[in-house]
Design a protein around this motif. Structure first.
Motif, PDB file in Angstrom:
ATOM      1  N   PRO A 148       7.887   0.637   6.308  1.00 51.16           N
ATOM      2  CA  PRO A 148       7.802   0.137   4.931  1.00 51.16           C
ATOM      3  C   PRO A 148       8.662  -1.113   4.761  1.00 51.16           C
ATOM      4  CG  PRO A 148       9.339   1.954   5.033  1.00 51.16           C
ATOM      5  CD  PRO A 148       8.791   1.773   6.426  1.00 51.16           C
ATOM      6  N   VAL A 149       8.247  -2.001   3.866  1.00 50.26           N
ATOM      7  CA  VAL A 149       8.999  -3.213   3.564  1.00 50.26           C
ATOM      8  C   VAL A 149       9.060  -3.379   2.051  1.00 50.26           C
ATOM      9  CG1 VAL A 149       9.020  -5.727   3.733  1.00 50.26           C
ATOM     10  CG2 VAL A 149       8.277  -4.370   5.677  1.00 50.26           C
ATOM     11  N   LEU A 150      10.253  -3.609   1.536  1.00 51.08           N
ATOM     12  CA  LEU A 150      10.416  -3.951   0.126  1.00 51.08           C
ATOM     13  C   LEU A 150      10.333  -5.473   0.052  1.00 51.08           C
ATOM     14  CD1 LEU A 150      10.980  -3.139  -2.793  1.00 51.08           C
ATOM     15  CD2 LEU A 150      13.432  -3.293  -2.264  1.00 51.08           C
ATOM     16  N   VAL A 162       5.962  -3.007  -2.571  1.00 57.35           N
ATOM     17  CA  VAL A 162       6.144  -2.377  -1.269  1.00 57.35           C
ATOM     18  C   VAL A 162       4.915  -2.642  -0.399  1.00 57.35           C
ATOM     19  CG1 VAL A 162       6.420  -0.162  -0.068  1.00 57.35           C
ATOM     20  CG2 VAL A 162       7.611  -0.571  -2.236  1.00 57.35           C
ATOM     21  N   SER A 163       5.160  -2.959   0.869  1.00 55.98           N
ATOM     22  CA  SER A 163       4.101  -3.061   1.878  1.00 55.98           C
ATOM     23  C   SER A 163       4.430  -2.058   2.976  1.00 55.98           C
ATOM     24  CB  SER A 163       4.040  -4.462   2.495  1.00 55.98           C
ATOM     25  OG  SER A 163       3.692  -5.418   1.529  1.00 55.98           O
ATOM     26  N   VAL A 164       3.394  -1.487   3.592  1.00 53.84           N
ATOM     27  CA  VAL A 164       3.589  -0.550   4.694  1.00 53.84           C
ATOM     28  C   VAL A 164       2.696  -0.976   5.844  1.00 53.84           C
ATOM     29  CG1 VAL A 164       3.402   1.858   5.439  1.00 53.84           C
ATOM     30  CG2 VAL A 164       4.117   1.337   3.114  1.00 53.84           C
ATOM     31  N   TYR A 165       3.265  -0.968   7.053  1.00 52.02           N
ATOM     32  CA  TYR A 165       2.536  -1.357   8.257  1.00 52.02           C
ATOM     33  C   TYR A 165       2.593  -0.211   9.257  1.00 52.02           C
ATOM     34  CZ  TYR A 165       2.982  -5.828   6.050  1.00 52.02           C
ATOM     35  OH  TYR A 165       2.913  -6.845   5.133  1.00 52.02           O
ATOM     36  N   ALA A 225      -0.939  -0.274  -8.146  1.00 54.16           N
ATOM     37  CA  ALA A 225      -1.883   0.202  -7.134  1.00 54.16           C
ATOM     38  C   ALA A 225      -1.718  -0.575  -5.832  1.00 54.16           C
ATOM     39  CB  ALA A 225      -3.308   0.037  -7.658  1.00 54.16           C
ATOM     40  N   TYR A 226      -2.199   0.021  -4.747  1.00 54.99           N
ATOM     41  CA  TYR A 226      -2.180  -0.629  -3.445  1.00 54.99           C
ATOM     42  C   TYR A 226      -3.545  -1.250  -3.175  1.00 54.99           C
ATOM     43  CZ  TYR A 226       2.335   1.319  -2.245  1.00 54.99           C
ATOM     44  OH  TYR A 226       3.665   1.611  -2.226  1.00 54.99           O
ATOM     45  N   ASN A 227      -3.530  -2.396  -2.486  1.00 57.63           N
ATOM     46  CA  ASN A 227      -4.785  -3.037  -2.113  1.00 57.63           C
ATOM     47  C   ASN A 227      -5.443  -2.263  -0.973  1.00 57.63           C
ATOM     48  OD1 ASN A 227      -3.350  -3.662   0.210  1.00 57.63           O
ATOM     49  ND2 ASN A 227      -3.123  -5.812  -0.266  1.00 57.63           N
TER      50      ASN A 227
END
Length: 129
Positions: free
Chosen positions: A40-42, A48-51, A70-72
């Motif tokens: 996860p990245v703030l 928040v993004s998650v890879y 919401a998340y894309n």
């Protein structure tokens, strides 16, 4: 029983802006195929993004559209990753905004890096570092 390093799907739990409670999990991918530990990245804007690494050696990511929002749709960053996704760092672009740079081990045990051209922007593509 599923191995703890091979999740069927990564679930994110976003909180609504200004709230301390979670709204429920969000899947990074609904078809599984992930391995390793998600990163996860703030982001600099509070989203928040998650890879995560796929079983096929690619990297997939998903980001919030707004803080607590919401998340894309999950997108592929490509790659030929043979080891776990090792880190995702928030750097700074020339404009002074945060950008994400995933790092991972790829073919021939080389270290690879991808980088956003601008905060929350497109990725340039994997390159040996």
């Amino acid at each position: 029983m599923r191995d703890r390093h091979e999740p069927a799907a990564v679930r994110l739990q976003p909180a609504k802006a200004g709230s301390t409670s979670f709204t429920g999990p969000v899947e990074l991918t609904s078809n599984g195929g992930l391995t390793g530990v998600p990163v996860p990245v703030l982001n600099g804007n509070g989203t928040v993004s998650v890879y995560a690494q796929t079983t096929g050696g690619k990297v997939r990511g998903k980001s919030q559209s707004a803080v607590g929002g919401a998340y894309n749709s999950a997108s592929s960053l490509g790659g030929d990753i043979t080891g776990n996704l090792s880190a995702v760092l928030v750097g700074h672009t020339a404009a002074g905004t945060g950008a994400v740079s995933p790092l991972a081990t790829g073919t021939k045990s080389r270290q690879y890096r991808d980088a956003q051209q601008a905060a929350l922007g497109a990725f340039a593509g994997w390159a040996v570092i």
